[in-house]
Write an enzyme that holds these catalytic residues in place. Structure first.
Site, PDB file in Angstrom:
ATOM      1  N   ASN A   9       0.875  -1.177   0.000  1.00 17.56           N
ATOM      2  CA  ASN A   9       0.000   0.000   0.000  1.00 17.56           C
ATOM      3  C   ASN A   9       0.909   1.222   0.000  1.00 17.56           C
ATOM      4  O   ASN A   9       1.496   1.563   1.023  1.00 17.56           O
ATOM      5  CB  ASN A   9      -0.892  -0.027   1.255  1.00 17.56           C
ATOM      6  CG  ASN A   9      -1.685   1.261   1.426  1.00 17.56           C
ATOM      7  OD1 ASN A   9      -1.765   2.075   0.515  1.00 17.56           O
ATOM      8  ND2 ASN A   9      -2.275   1.441   2.601  1.00 17.56           N
ATOM      9  N   TRP A  10       1.016   1.843  -1.170  1.00 17.79           N
ATOM     10  CA  TRP A  10       1.946   2.973  -1.286  1.00 17.79           C
ATOM     11  C   TRP A  10       1.434   4.237  -0.592  1.00 17.79           C
ATOM     12  O   TRP A  10       2.177   5.192  -0.421  1.00 17.79           O
ATOM     13  CB  TRP A  10       2.187   3.295  -2.763  1.00 17.79           C
ATOM     14  CG  TRP A  10       3.093   2.345  -3.484  1.00 17.79           C
ATOM     15  CD1 TRP A  10       3.501   1.104  -3.078  1.00 17.79           C
ATOM     16  CD2 TRP A  10       3.699   2.573  -4.758  1.00 17.79           C
ATOM     17  NE1 TRP A  10       4.329   0.544  -4.017  1.00 17.79           N
ATOM     18  CE2 TRP A  10       4.463   1.422  -5.066  1.00 17.79           C
ATOM     19  CE3 TRP A  10       3.669   3.620  -5.681  1.00 17.79           C
ATOM     20  CZ2 TRP A  10       5.195   1.311  -6.250  1.00 17.79           C
ATOM     21  CZ3 TRP A  10       4.384   3.512  -6.865  1.00 17.79           C
ATOM     22  CH2 TRP A  10       5.153   2.360  -7.136  1.00 17.79           C
ATOM     23  N   HIS A  94      -9.572   1.020   4.748  1.00 17.15           N
ATOM     24  CA  HIS A  94      -8.308   1.240   5.453  1.00 17.15           C
ATOM     25  C   HIS A  94      -8.568   2.170   6.641  1.00 17.15           C
ATOM     26  O   HIS A  94      -9.386   3.094   6.545  1.00 17.15           O
ATOM     27  CB  HIS A  94      -7.265   1.838   4.502  1.00 17.15           C
ATOM     28  CG  HIS A  94      -5.889   1.834   5.102  1.00 17.15           C
ATOM     29  ND1 HIS A  94      -5.485   2.771   6.025  1.00 17.15           N
ATOM     30  CD2 HIS A  94      -4.850   0.984   4.939  1.00 17.15           C
ATOM     31  CE1 HIS A  94      -4.242   2.497   6.395  1.00 17.15           C
ATOM     32  NE2 HIS A  94      -3.837   1.425   5.756  1.00 17.15           N
ATOM     33  N   GLU A 166      -5.633  -5.207  10.381  1.00 12.62           N
ATOM     34  CA  GLU A 166      -4.633  -4.176  10.629  1.00 12.62           C
ATOM     35  C   GLU A 166      -4.942  -3.468  11.946  1.00 12.62           C
ATOM     36  O   GLU A 166      -5.771  -2.539  11.977  1.00 12.62           O
ATOM     37  CB  GLU A 166      -4.638  -3.154   9.492  1.00 12.62           C
ATOM     38  CG  GLU A 166      -4.267  -3.728   8.151  1.00 12.62           C
ATOM     39  CD  GLU A 166      -3.636  -2.682   7.235  1.00 12.62           C
ATOM     40  OE1 GLU A 166      -2.557  -2.962   6.712  1.00 12.62           O
ATOM     41  OE2 GLU A 166      -4.205  -1.594   7.076  1.00 12.62           O
ATOM     42  N   GLY A 172       2.275   1.965  10.784  1.00 12.74           N
ATOM     43  CA  GLY A 172       3.253   3.043  10.654  1.00 12.74           C
ATOM     44  C   GLY A 172       3.892   3.458  11.968  1.00 12.74           C
ATOM     45  O   GLY A 172       4.517   4.513  12.053  1.00 12.74           O
ATOM     46  N   SER A 211       3.266  -2.511  10.398  1.00 12.50           N
ATOM     47  CA  SER A 211       4.717  -2.538  10.629  1.00 12.50           C
ATOM     48  C   SER A 211       5.352  -3.889  10.310  1.00 12.50           C
ATOM     49  O   SER A 211       6.240  -4.354  11.031  1.00 12.50           O
ATOM     50  CB  SER A 211       5.038  -2.100  12.063  1.00 12.50           C
ATOM     51  OG  SER A 211       4.579  -0.775  12.279  1.00 12.50           O
ATOM     52  N   GLY A 232       2.734  -1.321   4.284  1.00  6.33           N
ATOM     53  CA  GLY A 232       2.776   0.113   4.027  1.00  6.33           C
ATOM     54  C   GLY A 232       4.198   0.583   3.762  1.00  6.33           C
ATOM     55  O   GLY A 232       4.731   0.441   2.658  1.00  6.33           O
ATOM     56  N   GLY A 233       4.829   1.129   4.794  1.00  2.74           N
ATOM     57  CA  GLY A 233       6.157   1.739   4.635  1.00  2.74           C
ATOM     58  C   GLY A 233       7.167   0.872   3.897  1.00  2.74           C
ATOM     59  O   GLY A 233       7.897   1.354   3.019  1.00  2.74           O
TER      60      GLY A 233
HETATM   61  C1  PEP Z   1      -0.875   0.064   6.128  1.00  3.37           C
HETATM   62  O1  PEP Z   1      -1.067   1.269   6.212  1.00  3.37           O
HETATM   63  O2  PEP Z   1      -1.690  -0.639   5.506  1.00  3.37           O
HETATM   64  C2  PEP Z   1       0.296  -0.497   6.795  1.00  3.37           C
HETATM   65  C3  PEP Z   1       0.273  -1.759   7.110  1.00  3.37           C
HETATM   66  O3  PEP Z   1       1.327   0.363   7.065  1.00  3.37           O
HETATM   67  P1  PEP Z   1       2.755   0.002   7.719  1.00  3.37           P
HETATM   68  O4  PEP Z   1       3.219  -1.289   7.113  1.00  3.37           O
HETATM   69  O5  PEP Z   1       3.635   1.150   7.378  1.00  3.37           O
HETATM   70  O6  PEP Z   1       2.513  -0.141   9.193  1.00  3.37           O
END
Ligand code: PEP
Length: 248
Positions: A9-10, A94, A166, A172, A211, A232-233
């Site tokens: 997920n950019w 989300h 999630e 994040g 994360s 995400g990141g």
């Molecule tokens: C997300 O926003 O879907 C996510 C999982 O972000 P991150 O991996 O950065 O925690």
């Protein structure tokens, strides 16, 4: 047998100039990997993602979709428009959309419905905030979020979908749910669907997001009810995203 899926997920990141290297590296690195893979990019970059990824092992997707088919909805993007760009996956619900843009459970269910009707595969995000976890209502929150979709579309509709658990407090933040915490909620999600439709529940892919990094992916993905990740990141760094995909 459930095939593992890793979806990036950019979010609101990228540019035409910088995406090229990231997409090309992901395409190339994915060639030898077994997991199913996808990147969900901002709308303006769908054409670019298609042109770089087409014919490779990585699908492309969007991060949201309108609940309306078409009409006077300024700023919205309809599911049929995503189909025009050969999109396969679309994230709905989300936590950032739920928290910042007022996507209620009912709106998320309508978006899920719109995506499915257009032939897209929705990635339905569910998860609790830190306050909700501390209040001991994680199961209740996640069940409520699932039930909104089941009430509108029926449990059978999840046969053409993916669910992502999630925990909002892990997104994040660098804080990952423990294996026990994650597995427990994944099992609860599966059990909820199995109650209505055994086959759909057993076949449903449930991703973990929050994360996920190359260092923790393998142990998360080895849990019995974790079928991959929503990333995400780490999806913004080709080597990290590919290492997470390889951990499947
Ligand atoms: C997300 O926003 O879907 C996510 C999982 O972000 P991150 O991996 O950065 O925690």
């Amino acid at each position: 047998m459930r095939t593992k899926l890793v979806a990036g997920n950019w979010k609101q990141h990228g540019s035409l100039a910088t995406n090229i290297d990231l997409l090309a590296a992901v395409r190339e690195g994915a060639a030898g990997l077994k997991a199913e893979m996808a990147v969900c990019v901002p709308y303006p970059y769908l054409a670019q993602a298609r042109s770089v990824l087409d014919g490779g092992r990585v699908a492309w997707g969007a991060q949201d979709v309108s609940e309306h088919l078409q009409g006077a909805y300024t700023g919205e993007v309809g599911a049929a428009m995503l189909v025009d760009f050969d999109v396969r996956y679309v994230i709905v619900g989300h936590s950032e959309r739920r928290a910042c843009y007022g996507d209620t459970d009912a709106v998320v269910a309508a978006k899920f419905d719109a995506a499915r009707q257009a032939g897209l595969t929705p990635i339905l995000c569910v998860g609790e905030t830190l306050a909700e976890r501390e209040a001991g209502i994680t199961g209740k929150v996640v069940t409520r979020q699932l039930d909104a979709v089941i009430a509108r579309c029926g449990a059978a509709a999840l046969a053409d979908a993916v669910v992502a658990y999630e925990p909002v407090w892990a997104i994040g933040t660098g804080k990952t749910a423990t294996l026990l915490q994650a597995q427990e909620v994944h099992a609860l999600i599966r059990a909820r669907i199995v109650t209505d439709d055994r086959t759909v529940g057993e076949e449903l892919r449930i991703l973990y997001g929050g994360s996920v990094k190359p260092g923790n992916a393998a142990e998360l993905f080895s849990q019995p009810d974790i079928d991959g990740g929503l990333i995400g990141g780490a999806a913004l760094v080709a080597a990290d995203f590919l290492a997470i995909c390889a951990a499947c």
